[in-house]
Scaffold this active site. Structure first.
Site, PDB file in Angstrom:
ATOM      1  N   HIS A 156       0.830  -1.204   0.000  1.00 27.45           N
ATOM      2  CA  HIS A 156       0.000   0.000   0.000  1.00 27.45           C
ATOM      3  C   HIS A 156       0.870   1.263   0.000  1.00 27.45           C
ATOM      4  O   HIS A 156       0.600   2.206  -0.757  1.00 27.45           O
ATOM      5  CB  HIS A 156      -0.921   0.009   1.218  1.00 27.45           C
ATOM      6  CG  HIS A 156      -2.197  -0.748   1.026  1.00 27.45           C
ATOM      7  ND1 HIS A 156      -2.230  -2.111   0.821  1.00 27.45           N
ATOM      8  CD2 HIS A 156      -3.497  -0.332   0.999  1.00 27.45           C
ATOM      9  CE1 HIS A 156      -3.492  -2.498   0.682  1.00 27.45           C
ATOM     10  NE2 HIS A 156      -4.271  -1.450   0.784  1.00 27.45           N
ATOM     11  N   HIS A 180       1.308  -3.696   9.231  1.00 35.21           N
ATOM     12  CA  HIS A 180       2.685  -3.561   8.764  1.00 35.21           C
ATOM     13  C   HIS A 180       3.575  -3.063   9.882  1.00 35.21           C
ATOM     14  O   HIS A 180       3.146  -2.276  10.744  1.00 35.21           O
ATOM     15  CB  HIS A 180       2.771  -2.562   7.602  1.00 35.21           C
ATOM     16  CG  HIS A 180       2.508  -3.162   6.257  1.00 35.21           C
ATOM     17  ND1 HIS A 180       3.311  -4.117   5.686  1.00 35.21           N
ATOM     18  CD2 HIS A 180       1.518  -2.918   5.361  1.00 35.21           C
ATOM     19  CE1 HIS A 180       2.828  -4.451   4.502  1.00 35.21           C
ATOM     20  NE2 HIS A 180       1.726  -3.742   4.288  1.00 35.21           N
TER      21      HIS A 180
END
Length: 258
Positions: free
Chosen positions: A154, A203
């Site tokens: 992303h 993440h």
């Protein structure tokens, strides 16, 4: 024959020496590559894991790692922001931007944009497969994830798409303020997408940092390529029926926007 062939290249290099922005961009690309290599080495040796854990836990309520800091609406906002780096939004934005470029008669710019973004997607998938870093297991994930963790897809694709579109679309604008606004907006969106990935616990911070690095390098590289292929007056490509020639001349004399 060789000297004749090298002559245009040497002239171009000498001309680039007079362009501080181009030299600064090349320096940023080199620093970004060095930074990514160093970061990947630290991640591989688990040297950064302690910092990753501290930052990730700092975004959680004290004593309750399952609860992100802030009220419930902030977590919902995090999901909205992270969606800006998702496949559906980025694909739609890319298609809309390509359509705009084609309507403006910027066919070469449209092709370059398509190559940059499609290539960035492939690069992201290859890097994830190569490093194959597991997702954080320290906190629950705020959204569904299915791929490896390093680098953040992303964060990287937000940088690839928003920064690339920002740089290339800015080159179609004759006014400096408008160009700076487009690029600044692209940077802000890219940063927000990356932060949201850590906030939602999907993440490690170093994943996001690596994604920003690679995506930024990608955008800057294609920005330099755009300097070479971007049409100028008399280059044989239409700049749009509603754009007066004096505007195109001003854009040509304004210097590169990277």
């Amino acid at each position: 024959m060789t000297s004749l062939a090298l002559s245009p290249f040497l002239k171009r290099v000498l001309r680039w020496r007079k362009e501080p922005m181009i030299l600064a961009t090349l320096l940023l690309i080199a620093c970004g590559l060095w930074g990514f290599i160093e970061l990947a080495d630290e991640v591989g040796e688990m040297e950064s894991h302690g910092y990753d854990e501290k930052i990730l836990l700092a975004m959680r309520e004290a004593g309750n790692p399952a609860d992100p800091i802030g009220p419930p609406w902030m977590e919902e906002m995090g999901r909205d922001l992270t969606a800006l780096g998702g496949f559906t939004i980025l694909t739609g934005l890319t298609a809309a931007s390509l359509g705009l470029m084609l309507l403006l008669g910027r066919h070469r710019l449209a092709l370059l944009t398509l190559v940059a973004i499609a290539g960035g997607m492939q690069a992201s998938a290859m890097l994830k497969e190569f490093f194959d870093r597991p997702r954080p297991d320290l906190v629950p994930h705020g959204v569904l994830v299915t791929s490896a963790s390093f680098p953040s897809g992303h964060a990287m694709m937000a940088a690839v798409v928003y920064l690339t579109l920002g740089v290339l679309l800015a080159r179609t604008q004759p006014h400096l303020r408008l160009r700076l606004f487009i690029i600044t907006l692209s940077v802000i969106i890219t940063l927000l997408v990356g932060v949201s990935r850590v906030y939602l616990g999907v993440h490690w911070p170093t994943d996001v940092l690596a994604g920003w690095m690679v995506g930024g390098i990608w955008a800057l590289t294609f920005g330099l390529i755009a300097l070479r292929i971007s049409p100028r007056k008399g280059a044989g490509e239409n700049v749009g029926p509603d754009v007066p020639e004096r505007v195109e001349d001003e854009a040509s004399n304004a210097g590169p926007v990277i």
